[in-house]
Design a protein around this motif. Structure first.
Motif, PDB file in Angstrom:
ATOM      1  N   THR A 126      -5.155 -11.693  -4.822  1.00  0.00           N
ATOM      2  CA  THR A 126      -3.862 -11.909  -4.186  1.00  0.00           C
ATOM      3  C   THR A 126      -3.330 -10.585  -3.679  1.00  0.00           C
ATOM      4  N   ARG A 127      -2.440 -10.629  -2.703  1.00  0.00           N
ATOM      5  CA  ARG A 127      -1.849  -9.405  -2.186  1.00  0.00           C
ATOM      6  C   ARG A 127      -0.672  -8.926  -3.037  1.00  0.00           C
ATOM      7  N   GLN A 128      -0.093  -9.802  -3.840  1.00  0.00           N
ATOM      8  CA  GLN A 128       1.140  -9.466  -4.539  1.00  0.00           C
ATOM      9  C   GLN A 128       0.949  -9.438  -6.048  1.00  0.00           C
ATOM     10  N   SER A 144       0.832  -1.202   0.000  1.00  0.00           N
ATOM     11  CA  SER A 144       0.000   0.000   0.000  1.00  0.00           C
ATOM     12  C   SER A 144       0.865   1.250   0.000  1.00  0.00           C
ATOM     13  N   ALA A 145       0.605   2.153  -0.937  1.00  0.00           N
ATOM     14  CA  ALA A 145       1.323   3.421  -0.976  1.00  0.00           C
ATOM     15  C   ALA A 145       1.022   4.260   0.258  1.00  0.00           C
ATOM     16  N   ASP A 146      -0.201   4.185   0.759  1.00  0.00           N
ATOM     17  CA  ASP A 146      -0.547   4.950   1.959  1.00  0.00           C
ATOM     18  C   ASP A 146       0.193   4.411   3.182  1.00  0.00           C
ATOM     19  N   THR A 147       0.432   3.099   3.220  1.00  0.00           N
ATOM     20  CA  THR A 147       1.229   2.531   4.309  1.00  0.00           C
ATOM     21  C   THR A 147       2.666   3.024   4.236  1.00  0.00           C
ATOM     22  N   HIS A 159      -6.117  -8.153  -3.280  1.00  0.00           N
ATOM     23  CA  HIS A 159      -6.688  -8.053  -1.944  1.00  0.00           C
ATOM     24  C   HIS A 159      -6.870  -6.574  -1.587  1.00  0.00           C
ATOM     25  N   PRO A 160      -7.888  -6.255  -0.787  1.00  0.00           N
ATOM     26  CA  PRO A 160      -8.099  -4.844  -0.408  1.00  0.00           C
ATOM     27  C   PRO A 160      -6.882  -4.194   0.246  1.00  0.00           C
ATOM     28  N   LEU A 171      -3.080  -1.137  -5.167  1.00  0.00           N
ATOM     29  CA  LEU A 171      -3.172  -1.227  -6.616  1.00  0.00           C
ATOM     30  C   LEU A 171      -4.572  -1.629  -7.054  1.00  0.00           C
ATOM     31  N   GLY A 172      -5.205  -2.526  -6.293  1.00  0.00           N
ATOM     32  CA  GLY A 172      -6.540  -2.992  -6.652  1.00  0.00           C
ATOM     33  C   GLY A 172      -7.561  -1.872  -6.659  1.00  0.00           C
ATOM     34  N   GLY A 173      -7.569  -1.056  -5.613  1.00  0.00           N
ATOM     35  CA  GLY A 173      -8.521   0.055  -5.549  1.00  0.00           C
ATOM     36  C   GLY A 173      -8.282   1.070  -6.650  1.00  0.00           C
ATOM     37  N   TRP A 174      -7.016   1.333  -6.946  1.00  0.00           N
ATOM     38  CA  TRP A 174      -6.691   2.283  -8.012  1.00  0.00           C
ATOM     39  C   TRP A 174      -7.169   1.763  -9.367  1.00  0.00           C
ATOM     40  N   LEU A 175      -6.942   0.477  -9.643  1.00  0.00           N
ATOM     41  CA  LEU A 175      -7.381  -0.098 -10.917  1.00  0.00           C
ATOM     42  C   LEU A 175      -8.909  -0.100 -11.024  1.00  0.00           C
TER      43      LEU A 175
END
Length: 302
Positions: free
Chosen positions: A223-225, A130-133, A197-198, A202-206
């Motif tokens: 998946t997370r990766q 996560s970029a926010d992390t 995975h949430p 990247l998933g939310g952005w896509l």
């Protein structure tokens, strides 16, 4: 608390056996050295040396302090040396946070060079999806520099490294693999997608990008990766949208650009831009750029 200067004076007197000789060795006046000893004696509540007609000798209190005083001065010397080396960028600890999809392609080459050229710099690595992390790690002073896509909120210093492309990965026999033009989001609306995975930003952005094209992506698995998403897509589980930095070479599948082409900015979040280690590392990352293996580039252009 006793100062390092007072401890230095005590040891000089004990080693020389004379206040006069100790003052000469330390390039001090005798009154100044005597003042340091007096302050030390007030601190511990007892004399540290006994004045004799010729010279001095340590008291029990002075002898008791000697070993730890030497250790304290040696530790202080090491601390100053470490600080100087860190200021020169040749030693110290650098805490790096990185988006997991970028560790191999973006970060590893620079880490390899630093280990060879700066062996006394300790490198600590934290990976996240996560970029926010990444931003939170820098803000919490748990990382000195963070590498990844731009977070939703960041008010600190930023170094732009470059851009990376998002491409469609799939099984070599997938119908979209035979196309000569880019894959559109309209086409992806009809395909099972390997999603994220949430926890992975990247998933939310896509999903947001797809919604901008009037499309909702249907994930058959998550998946997370990003590297795992690409491998699952190459095995025929579905189509995956992955950053080129997460792709391995050779890639066991087919790759197609998106139409329109989709990219995202890669940046470094910097806690303290005046820190020598951080500044040099950021400069090396920027100079190295956002690499894509040549076989991957060739496949995208074929």
């Amino acid at each position: 608390m006793a100062t390092l200067r007072a401890l230095e004076c005590l040891l000089a007197v004990l080693d020389a056996g004379s206040i006069t000789k100790a003052a000469t060795r330390l390039h001090m006046s005798q009154p100044a050295l005597s003042h340091q000893l007096a302050a030390l004696e007030r601190e511990i509540g007892a004399p540290v040396v006994e004045r004799l007609p010729r010279g001095v000798r340590p008291t029990a209190a002075g002898r008791a302090m000697a070993d730890d005083a030497r250790a304290a001065l040696l530790a202080a010397g090491r601390a100053v040396h470490a600080g100087r080396e860190a200021a020169r960028g040749s030693a110290g600890l650098l805490r790096i946070a990185c988006a997991e999809s970028m560790t191999a392609g973006l970060l590893a080459p620079v880490l390899r060079t630093w280990r060879r050229l700066r062996p006394d710099v300790r490198l600590a690595l934290t990976e996240t999806t996560s970029a926010d992390t990444l931003a939170r790690l820098v803000e919490a002073e748990e990382a000195d520099i963070a590498l990844g896509p731009r977070p939703t909120r960041w008010a600190g210093h930023t170094v732009v490294i470059g851009t990376e492309e998002i491409v469609a990965a799939m099984h070599p026999e997938h119908p979209l693999a035979a196309g000569t033009s880019g894959v559109t989001f309209a086409q992806l609306a009809e395909e099972p997608v390997v999603g994220y995975h949430p926890d992975n930003g990247l998933g939310g952005w896509l999903d947001t990008v797809a919604a901008g094209h009037g499309v909702t992506l249907t994930a058959v698995t998550r998946t997370r990766q990003a590297a795992t998403a690409a491998q699952l897509a190459g095995a025929g589980i579905g189509v995956a949208l992955v950053p080129t930095t997460a792709l391995t070479s050779p890639f066991p599948g087919a790759l197609r650009r998106l139409q329109p082409q989709l990219t995202r900015e890669v940046i470094a979040l910097v806690a303290n831009p005046s820190d020598t280690l951080v500044r040099r590392f950021a400069a090396d990352i920027r100079r190295n750029g956002v690499p894509v293996p040549e076989p991957i580039t060739a496949e995208l252009q074929s």
